[in-house]
Design a protein around this motif. Structure first.
Motif, PDB file in Angstrom:
ATOM      1  N   THR A 253      23.545  30.990  -2.795  1.00  0.00           N
ATOM      2  CA  THR A 253      24.703  30.810  -3.399  1.00  0.00           C
ATOM      3  C   THR A 253      24.535  31.977  -4.499  1.00  0.00           C
ATOM      4  O   THR A 253      25.412  32.842  -4.927  1.00  0.00           O
ATOM      5  N   ALA A 254      23.198  32.132  -5.290  1.00  0.00           N
ATOM      6  CA  ALA A 254      23.052  33.080  -6.148  1.00  0.00           C
ATOM      7  C   ALA A 254      22.972  34.406  -5.624  1.00  0.00           C
ATOM      8  O   ALA A 254      23.595  35.565  -6.295  1.00  0.00           O
ATOM      9  N   LEU A 255      22.504  34.431  -4.362  1.00  0.00           N
ATOM     10  CA  LEU A 255      22.547  35.787  -3.564  1.00  0.00           C
ATOM     11  C   LEU A 255      23.937  36.346  -3.476  1.00  0.00           C
ATOM     12  O   LEU A 255      24.358  37.685  -3.781  1.00  0.00           O
ATOM     13  N   ASP A 256      24.694  35.397  -3.017  1.00  0.00           N
ATOM     14  CA  ASP A 256      26.020  35.900  -2.696  1.00  0.00           C
ATOM     15  C   ASP A 256      27.130  36.251  -3.974  1.00  0.00           C
ATOM     16  O   ASP A 256      27.482  37.371  -4.008  1.00  0.00           O
ATOM     17  N   ILE A 257      26.568  35.629  -4.829  1.00  0.00           N
ATOM     18  CA  ILE A 257      27.415  35.959  -6.259  1.00  0.00           C
ATOM     19  C   ILE A 257      26.706  37.169  -6.723  1.00  0.00           C
ATOM     20  O   ILE A 257      27.676  38.181  -7.153  1.00  0.00           O
ATOM     21  N   ALA A 258      25.568  37.512  -6.703  1.00  0.00           N
ATOM     22  CA  ALA A 258      25.012  38.975  -7.275  1.00  0.00           C
ATOM     23  C   ALA A 258      25.330  40.055  -6.224  1.00  0.00           C
ATOM     24  O   ALA A 258      25.735  41.091  -6.787  1.00  0.00           O
ATOM     25  N   TYR A 259      25.465  39.628  -4.917  1.00  0.00           N
ATOM     26  CA  TYR A 259      26.139  40.598  -4.009  1.00  0.00           C
ATOM     27  C   TYR A 259      27.528  41.220  -4.135  1.00  0.00           C
ATOM     28  O   TYR A 259      27.687  42.374  -4.280  1.00  0.00           O
ATOM     29  N   VAL A 260      28.286  40.183  -4.710  1.00  0.00           N
ATOM     30  CA  VAL A 260      29.615  40.851  -5.121  1.00  0.00           C
ATOM     31  C   VAL A 260      29.777  41.380  -6.193  1.00  0.00           C
ATOM     32  O   VAL A 260      30.623  42.501  -6.305  1.00  0.00           O
ATOM     33  N   ILE A 261      28.869  41.078  -7.121  1.00  0.00           N
ATOM     34  CA  ILE A 261      28.843  41.622  -8.448  1.00  0.00           C
ATOM     35  C   ILE A 261      28.347  43.196  -8.280  1.00  0.00           C
ATOM     36  O   ILE A 261      28.865  44.304  -8.610  1.00  0.00           O
ATOM     37  N   ARG A 262      27.239  43.334  -7.433  1.00  0.00           N
ATOM     38  CA  ARG A 262      26.761  44.789  -7.228  1.00  0.00           C
ATOM     39  C   ARG A 262      27.529  45.535  -6.315  1.00  0.00           C
ATOM     40  O   ARG A 262      27.649  46.769  -6.694  1.00  0.00           O
ATOM     41  N   THR A 263      28.124  44.847  -5.473  1.00  0.00           N
ATOM     42  CA  THR A 263      28.966  45.694  -4.451  1.00  0.00           C
ATOM     43  C   THR A 263      30.444  46.213  -5.165  1.00  0.00           C
ATOM     44  O   THR A 263      30.565  47.369  -4.982  1.00  0.00           O
ATOM     45  N   LEU A 264      30.930  45.062  -5.943  1.00  0.00           N
ATOM     46  CA  LEU A 264      32.297  45.626  -6.262  1.00  0.00           C
ATOM     47  C   LEU A 264      32.147  45.986  -7.684  1.00  0.00           C
ATOM     48  O   LEU A 264      33.168  46.865  -8.281  1.00  0.00           O
TER      49      LEU A 264
END
Length: 472
Positions: free
Chosen positions: A180-191
């Motif tokens: 879950t933490a990875l998904d959230i950070a992935y969205v922040i980094r990508t967008l």
């Protein structure tokens, strides 16, 4: 609304930090066991294989031992002295006054993802208790946050040692939390930080990657689109929009987004983000987290927080669809198979060798309510659903319970252990039981506000959202 932004203190709140302010100082590593006898009973402190432990035995011991597993302490944090024996010092006091013996290890290393060590250290304390105090008639494995998962896993690994399990604000599927933490950070980094050199796993400079993610968050809060993309990150993680312990669940869109963002910032970026992963990866022997094969459009469609993100986008479906396409197209992260297996093996299986009672906040964004639904499904697959009862308290934040909540839950479990039948567990019955305690026991735990909050009983009916990223 009362301010709940306690920065580093708040981070510890979200991760289930137990401040053992009422506990006597533990013996230094390597020191011999120390015992103190008073008219109230006997107190023991010492170390076993480098792990501090503490045991309290009342003068009129009733034969029941409660073994407590503490929550997650962020690596490198300055810790208070002492070994906690319960979530609340008031709970500890009440249990001792009513004849219960208490014991706990502080776990080797004390901080970080110490689950594997804890599973050995807690059994060592049980062995010590048997040898130096006596074999209990009844043993309860209890724990909070990460320690709740430890408590349940202990009973699965050592079924003959435990008669019941009490988990408070627990997580059971450890890889799910880190994913879950990875998904959230992935969205922040990508967008919100495209093209920036941010390591989400196995970070070369964890502090720098964390700073860049936080800077992207701060910048995003200044624009409507940025706030919408943060809400998308929250929806992908199934993060609730309720962070404040004393205040009712917000209904205003702006307040919900701000409180959801507090979870994102403190729990998932500062806590389980790049800076928090070094200890996990060292223990697992590599990166155990992944998003290969994850369909973020499908995750979003099934999210319990989907409507909050849709409102944040202001109905701009085209922009939302474009952002989901960007997530689908961005490079993915693979787990090290051996590291993934190492963490999965520490998660519970739901075999219920003993009755289990769980207590959780409906607005918990640290250990998501999803974890309770996942655990119930595991019990249906691998255990006996009649051995499980799950209780809910309608509050925001993580582990927001009073000592009375905790004591009532333990008494409910012990009735099942001693009689073979569950007693009444309706919210009205539980709230009436809590209300019979005086004000000292009704103050609700809040680590960002040390005195706690005088709040009314709040047991309720609740159905948790489905887990979006179960490990198995």
């Amino acid at each position: 609304m009362r301010s709940m932004r306690g920065r580093w203190t708040a981070l510890c709140t979200l991760l289930g930090l137990v401040l053992a302010t009422a506990a006597p100082a533990a013996a230094a590593p390597g020191a011999a066991t120390a015992a103190v006898a008073t008219e109230d009973g006997r107190s023991y402190t010492g170390t076993i294989d480098g792990a501090d432990f503490r045991v309290e035995v009342p003068a009129q011991w009733n034969g029941t031992l409660v073994l407590f597993s503490h929550g997650y302490y962020p690596p490198g944090m300055q810790m208070p002295p002492g070994v906690a024996l319960s979530t609340h010092s008031r709970t500890e006091q009440w249990l001792l006054e009513h004849g219960y013996a208490l014991a706990a290890s502080d776990f080797t290393g004390r901080t970080g993802f110490v689950v594997e060590d804890a599973l050995q250290d807690q059994v060592a304390v049980l062995d010590w208790f048997d040898e130096h105090v006596g074999t209990p008639e009844t043993t309860v494995s209890s724990g909070m946050s990460m320690g709740g998962g430890i408590a349940a896993k202990l009973s699965e690994l050592r079924p003959r040692r435990f008669d019941g399990v009490l988990t408070v604000c627990a997580e059971y599927d450890f890889n799910a939390s880190w994913n879950t933490a990875l998904d959230i950070a992935y969205v922040i980094r990508t967008l919100l930080a495209p093209g920036q050199d941010i390591d989400l796993v196995e970070a070369r400079d964890p502090a720098r990657s964390t700073e860049l993610l936080l800077a992207a968050i701060d910048e995003a809060t200044t624009t409507e689109l940025g706030r919408a993309r943060l809400a998308l990150a929250g929806a992908i993680g199934n993060v609730p929009g309720w962070y404040s312990t004393p205040d009712p669940e917000p209904t205003d869109l702006g307040a919900r987004l701000r409180q959801q963002l507090d979870w994102i910032r403190y729990a998932y970026v500062m806590g389980l983000g790049p800076a928090g992963r070094g200890d996990l990866e060292a223990r697992a022997g590599g990166n155990p987290s992944w998003n290969t094969g994850v369909n973020y459009r499908r995750l979003f469609a099934h999210s319990a927080r989907r409507d909050l993100a849709v409102q944040a986008y202001g109905g701009d479906r085209r922009q939302l669809a474009a952002d989901l396409r960007s997530l689908a197209a961005a490079p993915r992260i693979s787990a090290d198979p051996q590291a993934r297996r190492a963490i999965d093996e520490l998660s519970v299986r739901g075999t219920t060798p003993a009755p289990v009672l769980t207590v959780h906040n409906t607005g918990d964004g640290g250990a998501l309510p999803d974890q309770q639904g996942w655990y119930a499904r595991q019990v249906r697959r691998n255990g006996d659903r009649g051995d499980l009862r799950q209780l809910w308290v309608q509050r925001g934040n993580h582990c927001a319970f009073s000592a009375a909540d905790e004591i009532v839950a333990l008494r409910t479990l012990l009735q099942r252990v001693q009689t073979g039948r569950w007693g009444p567990t309706s919210p009205s019955h539980l709230n009436a039981a809590v209300s019979r305690f005086d004000d000292r026991y009704e103050r609700v735990l809040d680590f960002a506000y040390q005195p706690g909050w005088a709040l009314p009983p709040a047991f309720t009916e609740f159905r948790p959202p489905r887990s979006l990223r179960p490990s198995f």
